[in-house]
Design a protein around this motif. Structure first.
Motif, PDB file in Angstrom:
ATOM      1  N   SER A   1       0.848  -1.194   0.000  1.00  0.00           N
ATOM      2  CA  SER A   1       0.000   0.000   0.000  1.00  0.00           C
ATOM      3  C   SER A   1       0.876   1.233   0.000  1.00  0.00           C
ATOM      4  O   SER A   1       2.009   1.216   0.493  1.00  0.00           O
ATOM      5  N   LEU A   2       0.318   2.303  -0.543  1.00  0.00           N
ATOM      6  CA  LEU A   2       1.077   3.541  -0.613  1.00  0.00           C
ATOM      7  C   LEU A   2       1.159   4.220   0.751  1.00  0.00           C
ATOM      8  O   LEU A   2       2.070   4.984   1.008  1.00  0.00           O
TER       9      LEU A   2
ATOM     10  N   GLN B   1      -2.531   1.842   5.869  1.00  0.00           N
ATOM     11  CA  GLN B   1      -3.340   0.903   5.100  1.00  0.00           C
ATOM     12  C   GLN B   1      -2.663  -0.457   4.955  1.00  0.00           C
ATOM     13  O   GLN B   1      -3.191  -1.347   4.299  1.00  0.00           O
ATOM     14  N   ARG B   2      -1.524  -0.621   5.577  1.00  0.00           N
ATOM     15  CA  ARG B   2      -0.826  -1.904   5.509  1.00  0.00           C
ATOM     16  C   ARG B   2      -1.260  -2.795   6.674  1.00  0.00           C
ATOM     17  O   ARG B   2      -1.782  -2.296   7.672  1.00  0.00           O
ATOM     18  N   PRO B   3      -1.066  -4.100   6.570  1.00  0.00           N
ATOM     19  CA  PRO B   3      -1.442  -4.986   7.686  1.00  0.00           C
ATOM     20  C   PRO B   3      -0.745  -4.555   8.970  1.00  0.00           C
ATOM     21  O   PRO B   3       0.456  -4.281   8.980  1.00  0.00           O
ATOM     22  N   GLN B   4      -1.514  -4.482  10.030  1.00  0.00           N
ATOM     23  CA  GLN B   4      -0.989  -3.996  11.300  1.00  0.00           C
ATOM     24  C   GLN B   4      -1.251  -5.020  12.387  1.00  0.00           C
ATOM     25  O   GLN B   4      -2.325  -5.613  12.454  1.00  0.00           O
TER      26      GLN B   4
ATOM     27  N   THR C   1      -9.459  -3.034   4.882  1.00  0.00           N
ATOM     28  CA  THR C   1     -10.265  -3.330   3.694  1.00  0.00           C
ATOM     29  C   THR C   1     -10.188  -2.208   2.663  1.00  0.00           C
ATOM     30  O   THR C   1     -10.245  -2.466   1.462  1.00  0.00           O
ATOM     31  N   ALA C   2     -10.084  -0.961   3.102  1.00  0.00           N
ATOM     32  CA  ALA C   2      -9.967   0.170   2.183  1.00  0.00           C
ATOM     33  C   ALA C   2      -8.479   0.462   1.989  1.00  0.00           C
ATOM     34  O   ALA C   2      -7.822   0.987   2.884  1.00  0.00           O
ATOM     35  N   VAL C   3      -7.958   0.091   0.818  1.00  0.00           N
ATOM     36  CA  VAL C   3      -6.512   0.175   0.574  1.00  0.00           C
ATOM     37  C   VAL C   3      -6.260   0.826  -0.772  1.00  0.00           C
ATOM     38  O   VAL C   3      -6.926   0.516  -1.765  1.00  0.00           O
ATOM     39  N   ASP C   4      -5.318   1.751  -0.798  1.00  0.00           N
ATOM     40  CA  ASP C   4      -4.780   2.259  -2.064  1.00  0.00           C
ATOM     41  C   ASP C   4      -3.588   1.376  -2.425  1.00  0.00           C
ATOM     42  O   ASP C   4      -2.473   1.574  -1.930  1.00  0.00           O
ATOM     43  N   TYR C   5      -3.846   0.394  -3.261  1.00  0.00           N
ATOM     44  CA  TYR C   5      -2.803  -0.592  -3.558  1.00  0.00           C
ATOM     45  C   TYR C   5      -1.669   0.034  -4.347  1.00  0.00           C
ATOM     46  O   TYR C   5      -1.858   0.931  -5.180  1.00  0.00           O
ATOM     47  N   ALA C   6      -0.499  -0.474  -4.063  1.00  0.00           N
ATOM     48  CA  ALA C   6       0.705  -0.097  -4.803  1.00  0.00           C
ATOM     49  C   ALA C   6       1.554  -1.353  -4.937  1.00  0.00           C
ATOM     50  O   ALA C   6       1.239  -2.403  -4.362  1.00  0.00           O
TER      51      ALA C   6
END
Length: 436
Positions: free
Chosen positions: A49-50, A54-57, A309-314
């Motif tokens: 993720s950018l 938004q990354r797994p925590q 669930t809401a992620v700006d994928y990169a």
């Protein structure tokens, strides 16, 4: 006899087309050498993720405690603020169920002590005002007395002056009377009368001197009394002032203890809120590593992971150091996601199937532990959208698009071991929006 097998094996009598096919293939090969070829760099990476949030925590226990209830299981989707599990206290310092209430009672008691000292300070202030008034009154009385004595002394000194003058006159008259008596000009009776007048004048002067001396002594005594009053009231005022400062110190000490106890109350209340571990954002609960009821968690111990669930994928790709000068911000990269079928024509990326376009937004300047440089690639919204089913951490193969050259040039470059053509990328605005 003509054999059929001989005719099928030997074609000497037939016309050959090898030359035509060779010429055809040769001309086709020449034409192919002049076809355009897109230079590229093949890299590997994975989905990320950018944005950090938004990354797994990981989920951690903020306090040590014992698990008494689970509200989720692996794979559950939760909303921000949902309760994940409930803890109970295990430390002796916090086992009292009325801990907050009892600590609040201590705060109220300390406030009562502070109010008592504040009232005491007010009383001491009243005492100080009364002492100041009494001192001023006493000093004014002594001042008036001294003024009266000075006035009395002035009158007595005037009387002494008059007595002195009268004595001097009586002394002269006595001397003349005695001389006349010695010469027989006056009688003894007359001389005795003059002598009595002279003795009376001496006595009057002596009396006046005694009065003046007595008045002066009274003035001195009154001055001593004035100094004694000042000293006495100064000691009393100093003692009361010391009591006032002591009480004010007690007030400040009480304020400090009250602040400390109120801080403890706030901490206890906040700690009670930590007995319920809640979701920090919308996401899926995975990798729960605690099972059952009654397990004890340490302070900061990992419980599991929440995947937003809401992620700006990169995509993070890893570049060899030799290829690093060829990758710039804004560089076009074709991505092939694991699990999504793709047909790739290396030199003709626009003709490939199953690839998704992206652009480089950042290239790290520091080499990673694997000996490669990392770059971040985001979705190019002007082209085909990335598949919505990609997952965090999935594998990605990337093709960084470089310059367009003829095929013969690319073959010549590879034969000679030359690097791909270097060219500058025109950076576009980085106006990408964050997913709400």
């Amino acid at each position: 006899m003509k054999l059929q097998s001989f005719d099928n094996i030997y074609h000497i009598h037939k016309k050959s087309r090898v030359k035509r096919w060779f010429l055809f293939i040769f001309i086709g090969g020449i034409i192919t050498l002049f076809l355009p070829w897109t230079q590229n760099i093949k890299v590997k990476g994975n989905v990320t993720s950018l944005y950090q949030e938004q990354r797994p925590q990981q989920l951690h226990s903020p306090i040590p405690g014992k698990i008494i209830k689970w509200y989720v299981k692996n794979g559950d989707y939760v909303k921000k603020g949902d309760t994940l599990l409930q803890l109970s206290e295990i430390k002796d310092d916090y086992l009292d169920p009325l801990l907050v209430q009892r600590t609040q009672e201590q705060v109220n008691a300390k406030k009562g002590v502070r109010n008592f000292y504040e009232a005491k300070v007010g009383t001491v202030k009243t005492q100080l005002e009364a002492l100041h008034s009494a001192r001023n009154l006493k000093l004014n009385q002594l001042k008036i007395k001294i003024s009266q004595l000075n006035n009395k002394l002035t009158g007595e000194e005037a009387e002494l002056t008059a007595a002195t003058n009268e004595l001097k006159l009586s002394e002269d008259q006595f001397a003349r009377q005695k001389k006349m008596y010695d010469e027989g000009l006056v009688s003894l009776t007359q001389f005795q009368q003059r002598n009595i007048s002279y003795q009376n004048a001496i006595a009057k002067k002596t009396s006046s001197e005694n009065k003046v001396a007595q008045t002066r002594q009274e003035i001195i005594n009154t001055g001593i009394e004035q100094n004694s009053v000042i000293q006495d009231y100064t000691e009393k005022l100093s003692k009361i002032e010391g009591d006032r400062f002591q009480n004010m110190g007690q007030i400040e000490g009480s304020d400090g203890e009250i602040a400390k106890l109120e801080n403890q109350v706030a901490n206890y209340k906040a700690r009670q809120g930590l007995y319920f571990i809640i979701a920090s954002q919308d996401g899926q609960i995975v990798q729960l590593n605690k099972t059952g009821i009654g397990e004890v968690l340490k302070d900061g111990e990992n419980i599991g992971t929440i995947v937003p669930t809401a992620v700006d994928y990169a995509v993070e790709i890893f570049i060899k150091p030799v290829d690093l000068p060829l990758v710039k911000e804004g560089q076009r990269v074709m991505c092939i996601f694991d699990g999504f079928p793709a047909i790739v024509f290396s030199g003709w990326p626009n003709s490939s199937y199953g690839t998704f376009a992206g652009k480089v937004v950042a290239v790290e300047s520091n080499i990673n532990a694997n000996g490669l440089f990392k770059a971040l690639v985001i979705e190019d919204k002007n082209e085909k959208r990335w598949p919505p089913k990609i997952k965090m951490g999935g594998g990605v193969q990337g093709i960084a698009i470089l310059n367009d050259v003829p095929i013969w040039y690319e073959l010549w470059r590879n034969i000679n071991g030359f690097p791909p053509d270097y060219y500058e990328v025109k950076n576009e605005s980085k106006g990408y929006e964050k997913t709400k």
